[in-house]
Scaffold this motif. Structure first.
Motif, PDB file in Angstrom:
ATOM      1  N   PRO A  39       0.827  -1.218   0.000  1.00  0.00           N
ATOM      2  CA  PRO A  39       0.000   0.000   0.000  1.00  0.00           C
ATOM      3  C   PRO A  39       0.853   1.256   0.000  1.00  0.00           C
ATOM      4  CG  PRO A  39       0.026  -0.983   2.189  1.00  0.00           C
ATOM      5  CD  PRO A  39       0.725  -1.961   1.282  1.00  0.00           C
ATOM      6  N   ALA A  40       0.238   2.343  -0.409  1.00  0.00           N
ATOM      7  CA  ALA A  40       0.944   3.624  -0.459  1.00  0.00           C
ATOM      8  C   ALA A  40       1.506   4.014   0.905  1.00  0.00           C
ATOM      9  CB  ALA A  40       0.013   4.714  -0.985  1.00  0.00           C
ATOM     10  N   GLU A  41       0.807   3.656   1.971  1.00  0.00           N
ATOM     11  CA  GLU A  41       1.276   4.031   3.305  1.00  0.00           C
ATOM     12  C   GLU A  41       2.629   3.400   3.628  1.00  0.00           C
ATOM     13  OE1 GLU A  41       1.902   5.767   6.729  1.00  0.00           O
ATOM     14  OE2 GLU A  41       0.323   6.329   5.311  1.00  0.00           O
ATOM     15  N   ASP A  42       2.860   2.164   3.155  1.00  0.00           N
ATOM     16  CA  ASP A  42       4.168   1.543   3.377  1.00  0.00           C
ATOM     17  C   ASP A  42       5.275   2.329   2.679  1.00  0.00           C
ATOM     18  OD1 ASP A  42       2.859  -0.389   4.797  1.00  0.00           O
ATOM     19  OD2 ASP A  42       3.335  -2.051   3.448  1.00  0.00           O
ATOM     20  N   ILE A  43       4.961   2.818   1.491  1.00  0.00           N
ATOM     21  CA  ILE A  43       5.944   3.604   0.751  1.00  0.00           C
ATOM     22  C   ILE A  43       6.205   4.925   1.482  1.00  0.00           C
ATOM     23  CG2 ILE A  43       6.410   4.756  -1.452  1.00  0.00           C
ATOM     24  CD1 ILE A  43       4.696   2.562  -2.778  1.00  0.00           C
ATOM     25  N   ARG A  44       5.156   5.530   2.018  1.00  0.00           N
ATOM     26  CA  ARG A  44       5.339   6.757   2.797  1.00  0.00           C
ATOM     27  C   ARG A  44       6.273   6.518   3.989  1.00  0.00           C
ATOM     28  NH1 ARG A  44       2.670  11.307   1.732  1.00  0.00           N
ATOM     29  NH2 ARG A  44       0.877  11.176   0.311  1.00  0.00           N
ATOM     30  N   GLN A  45       6.091   5.378   4.655  1.00  0.00           N
ATOM     31  CA  GLN A  45       6.955   5.075   5.797  1.00  0.00           C
ATOM     32  C   GLN A  45       8.408   4.918   5.355  1.00  0.00           C
ATOM     33  OE1 GLN A  45       5.684   1.936   8.440  1.00  0.00           O
ATOM     34  NE2 GLN A  45       3.517   2.429   8.134  1.00  0.00           N
ATOM     35  N   ALA A  46       8.618   4.230   4.244  1.00  0.00           N
ATOM     36  CA  ALA A  46       9.987   4.042   3.752  1.00  0.00           C
ATOM     37  C   ALA A  46      10.592   5.376   3.322  1.00  0.00           C
ATOM     38  CB  ALA A  46       9.991   3.055   2.590  1.00  0.00           C
ATOM     39  N   HIS A  47       9.783   6.214   2.686  1.00  0.00           N
ATOM     40  CA  HIS A  47      10.277   7.533   2.290  1.00  0.00           C
ATOM     41  C   HIS A  47      10.650   8.366   3.520  1.00  0.00           C
ATOM     42  CE1 HIS A  47       9.747  11.845   1.226  1.00  0.00           C
ATOM     43  NE2 HIS A  47      10.415  11.488   0.149  1.00  0.00           N
ATOM     44  N   ALA A  48       9.833   8.301   4.559  1.00  0.00           N
ATOM     45  CA  ALA A  48      10.128   9.044   5.790  1.00  0.00           C
ATOM     46  C   ALA A  48      11.440   8.587   6.417  1.00  0.00           C
ATOM     47  CB  ALA A  48       8.978   8.894   6.788  1.00  0.00           C
ATOM     48  N   ALA A  49      11.816   7.334   6.126  1.00  0.00           N
ATOM     49  CA  ALA A  49      13.069   6.793   6.650  1.00  0.00           C
ATOM     50  C   ALA A  49      14.244   7.044   5.704  1.00  0.00           C
ATOM     51  CB  ALA A  49      12.923   5.299   6.902  1.00  0.00           C
ATOM     52  N   GLY A  50      13.986   7.797   4.619  1.00  0.00           N
ATOM     53  CA  GLY A  50      15.073   8.199   3.742  1.00  0.00           C
ATOM     54  C   GLY A  50      15.139   7.512   2.391  1.00  0.00           C
ATOM     55  N   GLN A  51      14.175   6.633   2.093  1.00  0.00           N
ATOM     56  CA  GLN A  51      14.196   5.930   0.821  1.00  0.00           C
ATOM     57  C   GLN A  51      13.461   6.730  -0.251  1.00  0.00           C
ATOM     58  OE1 GLN A  51      15.879   3.323  -0.042  1.00  0.00           O
ATOM     59  NE2 GLN A  51      15.015   3.101  -2.084  1.00  0.00           N
ATOM     60  N   ARG A  52      14.054   6.842  -1.429  1.00  0.00           N
ATOM     61  CA  ARG A  52      13.439   7.648  -2.489  1.00  0.00           C
ATOM     62  C   ARG A  52      13.049   6.820  -3.716  1.00  0.00           C
ATOM     63  NH1 ARG A  52      15.671  10.741  -6.935  1.00  0.00           N
ATOM     64  NH2 ARG A  52      14.130  12.279  -7.619  1.00  0.00           N
ATOM     65  N   ALA A  53      13.809   5.785  -4.056  1.00  0.00           N
ATOM     66  CA  ALA A  53      13.583   5.026  -5.286  1.00  0.00           C
ATOM     67  C   ALA A  53      12.759   3.775  -4.991  1.00  0.00           C
ATOM     68  CB  ALA A  53      14.912   4.635  -5.918  1.00  0.00           C
ATOM     69  N   PHE A  54      11.694   3.591  -5.767  1.00  0.00           N
ATOM     70  CA  PHE A  54      10.786   2.456  -5.556  1.00  0.00           C
ATOM     71  C   PHE A  54      10.526   1.737  -6.878  1.00  0.00           C
ATOM     72  CE2 PHE A  54      10.139   5.311  -2.054  1.00  0.00           C
ATOM     73  CZ  PHE A  54      10.019   4.457  -0.962  1.00  0.00           C
ATOM     74  N   GLY A  55      10.445   0.411  -6.797  1.00  0.00           N
ATOM     75  CA  GLY A  55      10.236  -0.413  -7.976  1.00  0.00           C
ATOM     76  C   GLY A  55       8.876  -1.074  -7.968  1.00  0.00           C
ATOM     77  N   GLU A  56       8.208  -1.038  -9.117  1.00  0.00           N
ATOM     78  CA  GLU A  56       6.887  -1.623  -9.266  1.00  0.00           C
ATOM     79  C   GLU A  56       6.865  -2.594 -10.447  1.00  0.00           C
ATOM     80  OE1 GLU A  56       3.959  -1.217  -7.535  1.00  0.00           O
ATOM     81  OE2 GLU A  56       4.895   0.043  -6.010  1.00  0.00           O
ATOM     82  N   ASN A  57       6.160  -3.721 -10.263  1.00  0.00           N
ATOM     83  CA  ASN A  57       6.049  -4.740 -11.306  1.00  0.00           C
ATOM     84  C   ASN A  57       4.755  -4.675 -12.090  1.00  0.00           C
ATOM     85  OD1 ASN A  57       8.055  -5.805  -9.300  1.00  0.00           O
ATOM     86  ND2 ASN A  57       8.121  -7.533 -10.733  1.00  0.00           N
ATOM     87  N   TYR A  58       3.688  -4.197 -11.444  1.00  0.00           N
ATOM     88  CA  TYR A  58       2.359  -4.286 -12.036  1.00  0.00           C
ATOM     89  C   TYR A  58       1.790  -2.892 -12.224  1.00  0.00           C
ATOM     90  CZ  TYR A  58       3.208  -8.827  -9.903  1.00  0.00           C
ATOM     91  OH  TYR A  58       3.778 -10.016  -9.512  1.00  0.00           O
ATOM     92  N   LEU A  59       1.537  -2.535 -13.482  1.00  0.00           N
ATOM     93  CA  LEU A  59       1.102  -1.181 -13.785  1.00  0.00           C
ATOM     94  C   LEU A  59      -0.201  -0.823 -13.083  1.00  0.00           C
ATOM     95  CD1 LEU A  59       1.869   1.325 -15.452  1.00  0.00           C
ATOM     96  CD2 LEU A  59       0.407   0.412 -17.274  1.00  0.00           C
ATOM     97  N   GLN A  60      -1.167  -1.751 -13.094  1.00  0.00           N
ATOM     98  CA  GLN A  60      -2.472  -1.443 -12.511  1.00  0.00           C
ATOM     99  C   GLN A  60      -2.377  -1.229 -11.003  1.00  0.00           C
ATOM    100  OE1 GLN A  60      -1.499  -4.283 -13.817  1.00  0.00           O
ATOM    101  NE2 GLN A  60      -2.263  -6.070 -12.697  1.00  0.00           N
ATOM    102  N   ASP A  61      -1.381  -1.809 -10.376  1.00  0.00           N
ATOM    103  CA  ASP A  61      -1.136  -1.614  -8.952  1.00  0.00           C
ATOM    104  C   ASP A  61      -0.351  -0.325  -8.708  1.00  0.00           C
ATOM    105  OD1 ASP A  61      -0.906  -2.345  -6.137  1.00  0.00           O
ATOM    106  OD2 ASP A  61       1.141  -2.976  -6.572  1.00  0.00           O
ATOM    107  N   ALA A  62       0.523   0.011  -9.645  1.00  0.00           N
ATOM    108  CA  ALA A  62       1.428   1.134  -9.440  1.00  0.00           C
ATOM    109  C   ALA A  62       0.769   2.487  -9.654  1.00  0.00           C
ATOM    110  CB  ALA A  62       2.628   0.997 -10.378  1.00  0.00           C
ATOM    111  N   LEU A  63      -0.055   2.622 -10.678  1.00  0.00           N
ATOM    112  CA  LEU A  63      -0.565   3.944 -11.040  1.00  0.00           C
ATOM    113  C   LEU A  63      -1.338   4.635  -9.914  1.00  0.00           C
ATOM    114  CD1 LEU A  63      -1.612   3.443 -14.773  1.00  0.00           C
ATOM    115  CD2 LEU A  63       0.454   4.513 -13.865  1.00  0.00           C
ATOM    116  N   PRO A  64      -2.227   3.930  -9.190  1.00  0.00           N
ATOM    117  CA  PRO A  64      -2.904   4.618  -8.084  1.00  0.00           C
ATOM    118  C   PRO A  64      -1.938   5.082  -6.990  1.00  0.00           C
ATOM    119  CG  PRO A  64      -4.086   2.608  -8.688  1.00  0.00           C
ATOM    120  CD  PRO A  64      -2.775   2.565  -9.395  1.00  0.00           C
ATOM    121  N   LYS A  65      -0.897   4.310  -6.757  1.00  0.00           N
ATOM    122  CA  LYS A  65       0.081   4.704  -5.737  1.00  0.00           C
ATOM    123  C   LYS A  65       0.895   5.909  -6.195  1.00  0.00           C
ATOM    124  CE  LYS A  65       1.643   0.402  -5.252  1.00  0.00           C
ATOM    125  NZ  LYS A  65       2.397  -0.772  -4.750  1.00  0.00           N
TER     126      LYS A  65
END
Length: 228
Positions: A39-65
């Motif tokens: 979920p997007a919230e997990d990415i927010r947590q990782a970003h808050a910890a200093g992570q900027r680059a994220f990888g996605e495999n599935y377009l339909q899952d990625a676009l809303p995030k």
């Protein structure tokens, strides 16, 4: 400290230690957090910890995030199989694509990159273990594909990517990664300016770094076991 934050720090320590063992600068290895199905919230947590680059495999899952996280300064990498009918959205919404293996797809990405956008960063996917079940070009097909992509102005060829056959044997892991490094060096000898070797995941990042990886793709070790 959240679980994601603590796991992210642990992965960064693994990268630093692996680099130091190989007499490499830890800053020469980028961490790509694989956030597929998360979920997007997990990415927010990782970003808050200093992570900027994220990888996605599935377009339909990625676009809303991508839309939900537009307020953050994130770098999005597409690391899944590319279907022709999905290439426009990939060209429009991602900064990197790691899985180019056909000239046809490269041309579509080039044509569909939005005017004024920076060139799309490209890695060629190489089937380094020659597995029938795996995507990617064979090592002897890398140079012709690289030459074709070099003619496309809206793409920037950065390097190579591979997912070797799974093995618990570190020597086997390292041999596959060494072969991909050799492919990259052959392209550099042909005049290509490459700076990226996208190789290594949660179970084999140490072997990948020992053989020259500049970008490791880590999902489970950061986000935990996926529920889907």
């Amino acid at each position: 400290m959240t679980d994601i934050t603590s796991r992210l720090l642990a992965v960064k320590q693994r990268i630093e230690q692996a680099a130091q063992r190989s007499d490499r600068n830890p800053d020469s290895v980028q961490l790509l957090a694989v956030s597929k199905t998360r979920p997007a919230e997990d990415i927010r947590q990782a970003h808050a910890a200093g992570q900027r680059a994220f990888g996605e495999n599935y377009l339909q899952d990625a676009l809303p995030k991508i839309a939900a996280l537009a307020d953050l300064d994130l770098e999005w990498h597409f690391i899944g199989a590319i279907q022709s009918n999905k290439s426009r959205d990939i060209a429009q919404h991602f900064d990197w694509v790691h899985t180019v293996e056909r000239v046809k797809i490269a041309r579509r990405l080039n044509e569909q990159r939005p005017p004024g956008a920076a060139p799309l960063n490209i890695c060629l996917q190489v089937n380094i273990s020659q597995e029938a079940s795996k995507a990617g070009v064979s090592p002897d097909e890398v140079l012709p594909l690289a030459r074709a992509i070099a003619t496309l102005p809206n793409l920037r060829l950065r390097g190579l990517m591979a997912i070797p056959a799974a093995s618990d044997d570190v020597a086997i892991q390292r041999a596959a990664f060494r072969a991909l490094y050799a492919c990259q060096q052959q392209l550099i000898a042909e005049g290509f300016e490459l700076d990226t070797l996208s190789m290594g995941m949660s179970d084999d990042l140490e072997a990948a770094i020992a053989e020259g990886s500049t970008l490791v793709r880590i999902g489970t070790a950061i986000f935990g076991t996926r529920s889907t």
